[in-house]
Design a protein around this motif. Structure first.
Motif, short mmCIF file in Angstrom:
data_model
loop_
_atom_site.label_atom_id
_atom_site.label_comp_id
_atom_site.label_asym_id
_atom_site.label_seq_id
_atom_site.Cartn_x
_atom_site.Cartn_y
_atom_site.Cartn_z
N PHE A 302 0.84 -1.20 0.00
CA PHE A 302 0.00 0.00 0.00
C PHE A 302 0.87 1.26 0.00
N TRP A 303 1.88 1.28 0.87
CA TRP A 303 2.75 2.46 0.92
C TRP A 303 3.65 2.55 -0.30
N ASP A 304 4.01 1.39 -0.87
CA ASP A 304 4.76 1.42 -2.12
C ASP A 304 3.93 2.04 -3.24
N ILE A 305 2.64 1.72 -3.26
CA ILE A 305 1.75 2.29 -4.27
C ILE A 305 1.69 3.81 -4.12
N LEU A 306 1.50 4.28 -2.88
CA LEU A 306 1.42 5.73 -2.67
C LEU A 306 2.75 6.41 -3.00
N ASN A 307 3.87 5.75 -2.68
CA ASN A 307 5.17 6.31 -3.01
C ASN A 307 5.35 6.42 -4.52
N LYS A 308 4.94 5.37 -5.23
CA LYS A 308 5.06 5.40 -6.69
C LYS A 308 4.08 6.40 -7.31
N TYR A 309 2.93 6.59 -6.65
CA TYR A 309 2.01 7.62 -7.14
C TYR A 309 2.67 8.99 -7.06
N GLY A 310 3.41 9.24 -5.96
CA GLY A 310 4.15 10.49 -5.84
C GLY A 310 5.18 10.63 -6.94
N GLN A 311 5.87 9.52 -7.26
CA GLN A 311 6.85 9.55 -8.36
C GLN A 311 6.16 9.87 -9.68
N ALA A 312 5.01 9.25 -9.90
CA ALA A 312 4.27 9.49 -11.15
C ALA A 312 3.84 10.95 -11.26
N THR A 313 3.41 11.52 -10.15
CA THR A 313 3.00 12.94 -10.15
C THR A 313 4.18 13.83 -10.52
N ARG A 314 5.35 13.54 -9.95
CA ARG A 314 6.54 14.35 -10.27
C ARG A 314 6.94 14.17 -11.73
N GLU A 315 6.84 12.95 -12.24
CA GLU A 315 7.17 12.72 -13.65
C GLU A 315 6.22 13.48 -14.57
N ARG A 316 4.95 13.49 -14.22
CA ARG A 316 3.97 14.24 -15.03
C ARG A 316 4.31 15.73 -15.05
N ASP A 317 4.71 16.25 -13.89
CA ASP A 317 5.09 17.67 -13.83
C ASP A 317 6.30 17.94 -14.72
N LYS A 318 7.28 17.03 -14.69
CA LYS A 318 8.47 17.20 -15.54
C LYS A 318 8.08 17.19 -17.01
N ILE A 319 7.19 16.28 -17.36
CA ILE A 319 6.77 16.15 -18.77
C ILE A 319 6.06 17.42 -19.23
N ILE A 320 5.20 17.98 -18.38
CA ILE A 320 4.50 19.22 -18.73
C ILE A 320 5.51 20.34 -18.95
N ALA A 321 6.49 20.46 -18.03
CA ALA A 321 7.51 21.51 -18.15
C ALA A 321 8.35 21.31 -19.42
N LEU A 322 8.73 20.08 -19.71
CA LEU A 322 9.53 19.81 -20.91
C LEU A 322 8.75 20.13 -22.19
#
Length: 341
Positions: A302-322
């Motif tokens: 469960f906590w791994d899922i939430l941690n990876k969700y945080g990673q996915a959110t940061r990746e999406r932000d990077k993609i938008i900026a790029l």
């Protein structure tokens, strides 16, 4: 006069743009190639994280489904007293904790959508919908376990304990039956668990009603932008649907329990007339150990899922900026590069 002329020259725009050297232009073209490669790498990484989340989530859901389906088909025997009921209450408490976390994550996403105009509304709206789906499933599982808890039944309190002849008469003695004692133990445990659930539902309903009133008040005003209004209208519809379901469940918890439970294969236990499995004390202890191990696995994933969700959110932000950076550079080259390569 000289000062006035100097001030005028300082504020006037240049009559022509400074020429860009061939070397600098080549570097600008290469930067577009580099950003595209960087963007592709981040999109690949986002897809990998999303795949990891799906795999973890599927595995966790199977574990939770298995626990709920097994427990709801069991009840205590006179030997195990209220151990199975206690296990059901523990699982319900864990499901409620996960709901609290889902709701907090959803509020964080909603606040970001409301305040940050640079994010992807489509992606974050889907995130909120996923949290809603998981929350509703946990609520349904809680209801299944709650309705499987045995309530008090009409059971004879006293049973014959034999008797003796005295002075020509037979005097029968009686004692409180073990079945009545077990029925009372189970009934009290169930009443406590259901009362806690009803109180929790009442609080959740009150909170959601307050949230609904706040959203409705904002929608009555004229200060919202078109995007904010669309977001709040979506949230109002979602809140109304949730309130309807919560009120239905509150009524369900107030009705007599008519669920019979589902039999499971357990040779050391006995299947009752209503289809449930009355679990012996040793089996209840084994079930507790099994659930404890499963709980650790579920919590870790469960906590791994939430941690990876945080990673996915940061990746999406990077993609938008790029993408924004890439669009700006391509626009500049379109306007200034007279010899595109």
């Amino acid at each position: 006069m000289k000062k006035l002329l100097l001030a005028t020259l300082l504020v006037l725009p240049p009559l022509y743009a400074q020429d860009t050297s061939p070397t600098d232009m080549a570097a600008r073209r290469q930067s577009v190639v580099d950003i595209k490669a960087h963007l592709a790498a981040r999109e690949t990484r986002l897809a990998e994280i999303a795949s990891d989340i799906r795999a973890l989530d599927d595995r966790n859901e199977k574990r939770i489904d298995s626990i709920v389906n097994t427990l709801k088909g069991m009840k205590d025997s006179e030997d195990s007293k209220t151990r199975i009921n206690a296990l059901k209450a523990d699982v319900i408490a864990g499901l409620r904790r996960s709901i609290t976390i889902y709701q907090q994550k959803r509020r964080d996403v909603f606040e970001r959508l409301r305040t940050d105009k640079t994010v992807s509304m489509e992606a974050l709206t889907k995130d909120m919908d996923r949290f809603d789906i998981r929350t509703q499933k946990r609520v349904d599982q809680i209801m299944e376990l709650a309705k499987s808890m045995p309530e008090r039944k009409d059971v004879e309190k006293y049973e014959s304990d034999g008797g003796e002849w005295w002075n020509g008469y037979y005097h029968e003695t009686s004692r409180i039956s073990d079945e009545w004692r077990q029925n009372r133990r189970q009934g009290v445990a169930t009443e406590v668990a259901l009362r806690e659930l009803r109180d929790a539902l009442d609080k959740t309903i009150a909170d959601q009603e307050g949230r609904r009133n706040s959203i409705a008040a904002q929608l009555k005003g004229n200060s919202l932008s078109a995007a904010s209004r669309a977001l709040q209208e979506h949230e109002l519809g979602r809140t109304d649907a949730m309130l309807e379901n919560l009120r239905y469940q509150r009524v369900e918890l107030s009705l007599p329990n008519t669920n019979s439970g589902t039999s499971v294969d357990n040779s050391a236990s006995t299947t009752t007339s209503d289809g449930e499995v009355a679990v012996a004390a040793d089996n209840a202890t084994e079930m507790k150990d099994l659930l404890e191990d499963s709980r650790k696995d579920i919590t870790r994933d469960f906590w791994d899922i939430l941690n990876k969700y945080g990673q996915a959110t940061r990746e999406r932000d990077k993609i938008i900026a790029l993408k924004q950076n890439l669009a700006a550079r391509e626009k500049w080259l379109l306007e200034h590069d007279t010899k595109p390569e």
